[in-house]
Design a protein around this motif. Sequence first.
Motif, PDB file in Angstrom:
ATOM      1  N   ASP A  24       0.846  -1.191   0.000  1.00  0.00           N
ATOM      2  CA  ASP A  24       0.000   0.000   0.000  1.00  0.00           C
ATOM      3  C   ASP A  24       0.882   1.243   0.000  1.00  0.00           C
ATOM      4  O   ASP A  24       1.538   1.547   0.996  1.00  0.00           O
ATOM      5  CB  ASP A  24      -0.910   0.000   1.223  1.00  0.00           C
ATOM      6  N   PRO A  25       0.906   2.007  -1.102  1.00  0.00           N
ATOM      7  CA  PRO A  25       1.793   3.170  -1.152  1.00  0.00           C
ATOM      8  C   PRO A  25       1.373   4.307  -0.218  1.00  0.00           C
ATOM      9  O   PRO A  25       2.190   5.156   0.120  1.00  0.00           O
ATOM     10  CB  PRO A  25       1.721   3.616  -2.609  1.00  0.00           C
ATOM     11  N   LEU A  26       0.113   4.321   0.223  1.00  0.00           N
ATOM     12  CA  LEU A  26      -0.350   5.398   1.092  1.00  0.00           C
ATOM     13  C   LEU A  26      -0.368   5.023   2.570  1.00  0.00           C
ATOM     14  O   LEU A  26      -0.761   5.829   3.414  1.00  0.00           O
ATOM     15  CB  LEU A  26      -1.743   5.847   0.666  1.00  0.00           C
ATOM     16  N   ALA A  27       0.063   3.829   2.900  1.00  0.00           N
ATOM     17  CA  ALA A  27       0.017   3.365   4.279  1.00  0.00           C
ATOM     18  C   ALA A  27       0.774   4.273   5.256  1.00  0.00           C
ATOM     19  O   ALA A  27       0.277   4.529   6.350  1.00  0.00           O
ATOM     20  CB  ALA A  27       0.534   1.935   4.371  1.00  0.00           C
ATOM     21  N   PRO A  28       1.940   4.805   4.914  1.00  0.00           N
ATOM     22  CA  PRO A  28       2.642   5.669   5.879  1.00  0.00           C
ATOM     23  C   PRO A  28       1.884   6.951   6.213  1.00  0.00           C
ATOM     24  O   PRO A  28       2.132   7.569   7.237  1.00  0.00           O
ATOM     25  CB  PRO A  28       3.958   6.001   5.188  1.00  0.00           C
ATOM     26  N   TYR A  29       0.946   7.361   5.382  1.00  0.00           N
ATOM     27  CA  TYR A  29       0.228   8.609   5.591  1.00  0.00           C
ATOM     28  C   TYR A  29      -1.114   8.428   6.288  1.00  0.00           C
ATOM     29  O   TYR A  29      -1.763   9.400   6.624  1.00  0.00           O
ATOM     30  CB  TYR A  29       0.015   9.320   4.250  1.00  0.00           C
ATOM     31  N   GLU A  30      -1.527   7.192   6.496  1.00  0.00           N
ATOM     32  CA  GLU A  30      -2.830   6.936   7.103  1.00  0.00           C
ATOM     33  C   GLU A  30      -2.915   7.459   8.532  1.00  0.00           C
ATOM     34  O   GLU A  30      -3.960   7.908   8.964  1.00  0.00           O
ATOM     35  CB  GLU A  30      -3.164   5.445   7.082  1.00  0.00           C
ATOM     36  N   LYS A  31      -1.815   7.430   9.286  1.00  0.00           N
ATOM     37  CA  LYS A  31      -1.861   7.903  10.661  1.00  0.00           C
ATOM     38  C   LYS A  31      -2.200   9.388  10.711  1.00  0.00           C
ATOM     39  O   LYS A  31      -2.939   9.831  11.580  1.00  0.00           O
ATOM     40  CB  LYS A  31      -0.538   7.649  11.362  1.00  0.00           C
ATOM     41  N   ARG A  32      -1.709  10.158   9.768  1.00  0.00           N
ATOM     42  CA  ARG A  32      -1.984  11.584   9.750  1.00  0.00           C
ATOM     43  C   ARG A  32      -3.437  11.889   9.414  1.00  0.00           C
ATOM     44  O   ARG A  32      -3.919  12.962   9.695  1.00  0.00           O
ATOM     45  CB  ARG A  32      -1.084  12.298   8.746  1.00  0.00           C
ATOM     46  N   ARG A  33      -4.129  10.963   8.785  1.00  0.00           N
ATOM     47  CA  ARG A  33      -5.511  11.207   8.380  1.00  0.00           C
ATOM     48  C   ARG A  33      -6.509  10.890   9.481  1.00  0.00           C
ATOM     49  O   ARG A  33      -7.687  11.174   9.341  1.00  0.00           O
ATOM     50  CB  ARG A  33      -5.831  10.385   7.141  1.00  0.00           C
ATOM     51  N   ARG A  34      -6.061  10.309  10.573  1.00  0.00           N
ATOM     52  CA  ARG A  34      -6.962   9.988  11.678  1.00  0.00           C
ATOM     53  C   ARG A  34      -7.211  11.238  12.502  1.00  0.00           C
ATOM     54  O   ARG A  34      -6.306  12.044  12.700  1.00  0.00           O
ATOM     55  CB  ARG A  34      -6.357   8.893  12.544  1.00  0.00           C
ATOM     56  N   PRO A  35      -8.413  11.418  13.018  1.00  0.00           N
ATOM     57  CA  PRO A  35      -8.683  12.601  13.845  1.00  0.00           C
ATOM     58  C   PRO A  35      -7.956  12.496  15.176  1.00  0.00           C
ATOM     59  O   PRO A  35      -7.697  11.401  15.668  1.00  0.00           O
ATOM     60  CB  PRO A  35     -10.186  12.559  14.039  1.00  0.00           C
ATOM     61  N   PRO A  36      -7.633  13.618  15.779  1.00  0.00           N
ATOM     62  CA  PRO A  36      -6.977  13.580  17.079  1.00  0.00           C
ATOM     63  C   PRO A  36      -7.850  12.883  18.113  1.00  0.00           C
ATOM     64  O   PRO A  36      -9.038  13.182  18.252  1.00  0.00           O
ATOM     65  CB  PRO A  36      -6.798  15.050  17.431  1.00  0.00           C
ATOM     66  N   VAL A  37      -7.310  11.930  18.829  1.00  0.00           N
ATOM     67  CA  VAL A  37      -7.972  11.175  19.891  1.00  0.00           C
ATOM     68  C   VAL A  37      -9.298  10.585  19.407  1.00  0.00           C
ATOM     69  O   VAL A  37     -10.245  10.446  20.154  1.00  0.00           O
ATOM     70  CB  VAL A  37      -8.174  12.039  21.155  1.00  0.00           C
ATOM     71  N   ASP A  38      -9.380  10.283  18.153  1.00  0.00           N
ATOM     72  CA  ASP A  38     -10.555   9.648  17.556  1.00  0.00           C
ATOM     73  C   ASP A  38     -11.838  10.418  17.802  1.00  0.00           C
ATOM     74  O   ASP A  38     -12.893   9.846  18.014  1.00  0.00           O
ATOM     75  CB  ASP A  38     -10.696   8.204  18.040  1.00  0.00           C
ATOM     76  N   GLU A  39     -11.784  11.742  17.773  1.00  0.00           N
ATOM     77  CA  GLU A  39     -12.960  12.590  17.873  1.00  0.00           C
ATOM     78  C   GLU A  39     -13.415  12.945  16.462  1.00  0.00           C
ATOM     79  O   GLU A  39     -12.693  13.604  15.732  1.00  0.00           O
ATOM     80  CB  GLU A  39     -12.649  13.875  18.644  1.00  0.00           C
ATOM     81  N   TYR A  40     -14.595  12.481  16.094  1.00  0.00           N
ATOM     82  CA  TYR A  40     -15.099  12.745  14.756  1.00  0.00           C
ATOM     83  C   TYR A  40     -15.927  14.027  14.698  1.00  0.00           C
ATOM     84  O   TYR A  40     -16.203  14.522  13.628  1.00  0.00           O
ATOM     85  CB  TYR A  40     -15.921  11.558  14.271  1.00  0.00           C
ATOM     86  N   ARG A  41     -16.325  14.530  15.838  1.00  0.00           N
ATOM     87  CA  ARG A  41     -17.053  15.796  15.914  1.00  0.00           C
ATOM     88  C   ARG A  41     -16.442  16.630  17.022  1.00  0.00           C
ATOM     89  O   ARG A  41     -15.969  16.087  18.026  1.00  0.00           O
ATOM     90  CB  ARG A  41     -18.525  15.558  16.237  1.00  0.00           C
ATOM     91  N   ARG A  42     -16.453  17.966  16.845  1.00  0.00           N
ATOM     92  CA  ARG A  42     -15.978  18.840  17.910  1.00  0.00           C
ATOM     93  C   ARG A  42     -16.750  20.149  17.899  1.00  0.00           C
ATOM     94  O   ARG A  42     -17.369  20.514  16.904  1.00  0.00           O
ATOM     95  CB  ARG A  42     -14.476  19.079  17.827  1.00  0.00           C
TER      96      ARG A  42
END
Length: 91
Positions: A24-42
């Motif tokens: 997967d060429p995009l695997a190293p960037y997946e961590k950056r795409r996750r929301p901080p502390v898994d908060e989907y709404r703020r």
Amino acid sequence: MGKHSRPGPPNRPSRATGHVDPADPLAPYEKRRRPPVDEYRRIRPLHGGGGHVRPDEPRALEEWDGFAYAPAGTAADLASARAWMRLGVRE
């Protein structure tokens, strides 16, 4: 608590990522795409400052779109903004 214990609440999953798939060429960037502390709404106060200050003033509502937080609307006060947060809880 030991010297090397993981910081943060014990009921949240670790933010550490597993093995990176070399196919997967995009695997190293997946961590950056996750929301901080898994908060989907703020909630953000429109007047600035702390979220608990002036609970009767309007709040900006933001949702995670997979890359960044995007505006989702406004709430009349802190109570209605928190109700909106509870509706978006992911199981």
